[in-house]
Design an enzyme around this catalytic site. Structure first.
Site, PDB file in Angstrom:
ATOM      1  N   ASP A   1     -41.475  21.176  15.909  1.00 21.66           N
ATOM      2  CA  ASP A   1     -40.718  20.016  15.434  1.00 21.66           C
ATOM      3  C   ASP A   1     -40.650  20.093  13.914  1.00 21.66           C
ATOM      4  O   ASP A   1     -41.676  20.054  13.248  1.00 21.66           O
ATOM      5  CB  ASP A   1     -41.412  18.721  15.881  1.00 21.66           C
ATOM      6  CG  ASP A   1     -40.508  17.509  15.756  1.00 21.66           C
ATOM      7  OD1 ASP A   1     -39.631  17.510  14.855  1.00 21.66           O
ATOM      8  OD2 ASP A   1     -40.673  16.569  16.552  1.00 21.66           O
TER       9      ASP A   1
ATOM     10  N   ARG B   1     -39.109  18.016  11.893  1.00 23.83           N
ATOM     11  CA  ARG B   1     -38.735  16.748  11.255  1.00 23.83           C
ATOM     12  C   ARG B   1     -39.865  16.158  10.416  1.00 23.83           C
ATOM     13  O   ARG B   1     -41.025  16.365  10.692  1.00 23.83           O
ATOM     14  CB  ARG B   1     -38.369  15.710  12.333  1.00 23.83           C
ATOM     15  CG  ARG B   1     -37.087  16.006  13.035  1.00 23.83           C
ATOM     16  CD  ARG B   1     -36.866  15.041  14.194  1.00 23.83           C
ATOM     17  NE  ARG B   1     -37.782  15.316  15.293  1.00 23.83           N
ATOM     18  CZ  ARG B   1     -37.774  14.660  16.457  1.00 23.83           C
ATOM     19  NH1 ARG B   1     -36.921  13.670  16.660  1.00 23.83           N
ATOM     20  NH2 ARG B   1     -38.623  14.985  17.411  1.00 23.83           N
TER      21      ARG B   1
HETATM   22  N1  LIG Z   1     -34.235  22.282  18.640  1.00 28.52           N
HETATM   23  C1  LIG Z   1     -33.855  21.552  19.685  1.00 28.52           C
HETATM   24  N2  LIG Z   1     -33.555  20.266  19.486  1.00 28.52           N
HETATM   25  C2  LIG Z   1     -33.195  19.545  20.546  1.00 28.52           C
HETATM   26  C3  LIG Z   1     -33.084  20.082  21.838  1.00 28.52           C
HETATM   27  N3  LIG Z   1     -32.665  19.101  22.665  1.00 28.52           N
HETATM   28  C4  LIG Z   1     -32.529  17.992  21.901  1.00 28.52           C
HETATM   29  N4  LIG Z   1     -32.852  18.242  20.631  1.00 28.52           N
HETATM   30  C5  LIG Z   1     -32.936  17.361  19.468  1.00 28.52           C
HETATM   31  O1  LIG Z   1     -34.107  16.588  19.615  1.00 28.52           O
HETATM   32  C6  LIG Z   1     -33.963  15.386  18.905  1.00 28.52           C
HETATM   33  C7  LIG Z   1     -34.350  14.230  19.824  1.00 28.52           C
HETATM   34  O2  LIG Z   1     -34.642  13.220  19.017  1.00 28.52           O
HETATM   35  P1  LIG Z   1     -35.049  11.733  19.399  1.00 28.52           P
HETATM   36  O3  LIG Z   1     -34.011  11.110  20.232  1.00 28.52           O
HETATM   37  O4  LIG Z   1     -35.404  11.084  18.123  1.00 28.52           O
HETATM   38  O5  LIG Z   1     -36.242  11.870  20.361  1.00 28.52           O
HETATM   39  P2  LIG Z   1     -37.732  12.260  20.419  1.00 28.52           P
HETATM   40  O6  LIG Z   1     -38.282  13.022  19.297  1.00 28.52           O
HETATM   41  O7  LIG Z   1     -37.828  12.874  21.756  1.00 28.52           O
HETATM   42  O8  LIG Z   1     -38.507  10.891  20.409  1.00 28.52           O
HETATM   43  P3  LIG Z   1     -38.235   9.534  21.174  1.00 28.52           P
HETATM   44  O9  LIG Z   1     -36.885   9.591  21.781  1.00 28.52           O
HETATM   45  O10 LIG Z   1     -38.363   8.524  20.098  1.00 28.52           O
HETATM   46  O11 LIG Z   1     -39.291   9.395  22.185  1.00 28.52           O
HETATM   47  C8  LIG Z   1     -32.531  15.341  18.436  1.00 28.52           C
HETATM   48  O12 LIG Z   1     -32.483  15.710  17.076  1.00 28.52           O
HETATM   49  C9  LIG Z   1     -31.843  16.381  19.294  1.00 28.52           C
HETATM   50  O13 LIG Z   1     -30.732  16.983  18.646  1.00 28.52           O
HETATM   51  C10 LIG Z   1     -33.410  21.458  22.017  1.00 28.52           C
HETATM   52  O14 LIG Z   1     -33.397  22.003  23.113  1.00 28.52           O
HETATM   53  N5  LIG Z   1     -33.777  22.136  20.900  1.00 28.52           N
END
Ligand SMILES: Nc1nc2c(ncn2[C@@H]2O[C@H](COP(=O)(O)OP(=O)(O)OP(=O)(O)O)[C@@H](O)[C@H]2O)c(=O)[nH]1
Ligand SMILES: [Zn+2]
Length: 383
Positions: free
Chosen positions: A294, A296
């Protein structure tokens, strides 16, 4: 700092930049966009053999247990025998590359670290070709700089480019935007000082009437899910459910953060998806590209909340890292509420990997789905 921002634009265009520090000058070229001709020119301009700089995550994905003496930021491979750029690209991002014969990985210099930081900030594959400038080439380099052909920046400020924005967000513009789930809503746009990223605070309801602990959702951008309703993830539904929940809780804030792909950018997320289609999970695919699980950070979210006068929140998330970031940043989280989207055939593996490998609090829901075969995350379970 402004020179660094300009250099990031050059890098995104596939152009080299020059990094300067006490040890000398280093020419840096992004791995994205390197062709045989660029490689030849770079070697000629620098007057020495270039090296390939990779992150520690990438080295681990290639099976190297490389640690430099200051930690695990990455390593540099001298590429004496390699003259074709395709091999370098494979070394930087192919799932199958393990190295080249007799390779030895050197510790990164400050300029190498700066190169990787700039690639990340530019949302490119975090890999670069770097070449120390031979003193005999100095005159030629100065000429290129004077002609505006090459941008020279301080390696130290380039290395800091990823945390240069903290505390300096600009509140740029705002307007009322009524939403289906929440009619009384105001969008406030914040811009990072280098102009590269913009974040939006979606202010729902009347702040005067808010609960003392304000309902807050930190939503990372996901173009494919949020806008197109991709079935590969749960983001689009989480976004709408987030607005809906905040509205029902009496109003609060949804921060829409420019953190596409957990911070790796859309181009890299699509690359990672392609690798997931070949069997890797969401975390391993990012690691093949050189990223951590991650990428971020939430410094801008803290800044925006403070700017909005918010110190106590109820956080809508399943992600423990978001909770920790708020608490460590001085925002008191009085409770956490889960937030879910629909479980689909296509996102099941992704959500399972998030729960089992990244500690997201989804176990209960995934278990329930397994027991009942139901295809929804419909409960707004509270923990
Ligand atoms: N690198 C990567 N990013 C992904 C993938 N699938 C989704 N994402 C990203 O993951 C992030 C999900 O973010 P959030 O919705 O904030 O969710 P989270 O970190 O799971 O946390 P909560 O929803 O708050 O529980 C987004 O930036 C998506 O673009 C993947 O397969 N690879
Ligand atoms: Zn998504």
């Amino acid at each position: 700092m402004r020179q660094v921002e300009r250099a990031i634009f050059d890098i995104r265009r596939g152009l080299p930049v020059l990094l300067r520090d006490e040890a000398g000058d280093t020419l840096v070229h992004p791995i994205e966009g390197i062709g045989d001709e660029q490689l030849r020119k770079l070697t000629q301009t620098a007057g020495c053999t270039p090296g390939l700089v990779l992150t520690a995550h990438r080295l681990a994905a290639m099976g190297h247990n490389f640690n430099d003496d200051r930690g695990t930021r990455g390593g540099r491979l001298r590429i004496e025998g390699v003259s074709d750029s395709d091999t370098l690209t494979l070394l930087a991002a192919s799932r199958y590359a393990r190295g080249v014969d007799g390779d030895t990985w050197q510790a990164l210099t400050m300029a190498d670290e700066a190169a990787l930081a700039m690639m990340r900030r530019a949302l490119l594959i975090p890999a670069a070709i770097t070449a120390r400038i031979d003193p005999e080439q100095s005159e030629r380099i100065e000429q290129l700089i004077a002609e505006g052909e090459l941008l020279a920046v301080s390696a130290e400020s380039a290395r800091a480019c990823q945390n240069s924005t903290v505390g300096l967000l600009g509140r740029i513009s705002e307007a009322e935007i009524p939403l289906v789930e929440a009619e009384r809503t105001r969008f406030i746009l914040f811009r990072e000082p280098d102009g590269l990223r913009e974040h939006i605070a979606v202010v729902i309801g009347d702040p005067e009437q808010w609960d003392q602990a304000v309902p807050v959702r930190l939503h990372s951008a996901c173009l494919t899910g949020d806008l197109f309703g991709s079935l590969r993830c749960d983001c689009g539904e989480q976004l709408r459910n987030g607005v809906d929940s905040i509205q029902r809780m009496g109003g609060g804030v949804l921060l829409y953060l420019a953190q596409e792909g957990r911070g790796i950018g859309l181009a890299n997320k699509l690359r990672a998806y392609a690798m997931q289609d070949e069997g890797l999970d969401t975390i391993d695919a990012d690691q093949v590209l050189g990223f951590g699980e991650d990428e971020r950070h939430y410094a801008m979210a803290l800044d925006i909340l403070i700017e909005l006068g918010i110190r106590r929140i109820q956080l809508l998330t399943n992600n423990p890292a978001k909770l920790a970031a708020m608490n460590q940043g001085g925002i008191e989280v009085v409770n956490r509420q889960g937030i879910y989207g629909r479980l689909t055939n296509q996102n099941h593996r992704y959500l399972t990997a998030k729960a089992h490998r990244a500690g997201h609090l989804l176990d209960e829901v995934l278990d329930e789905q397994e027991e009942t075969g139901s295809a929804t995350f419909s409960r707004a379970a509270s923990k």
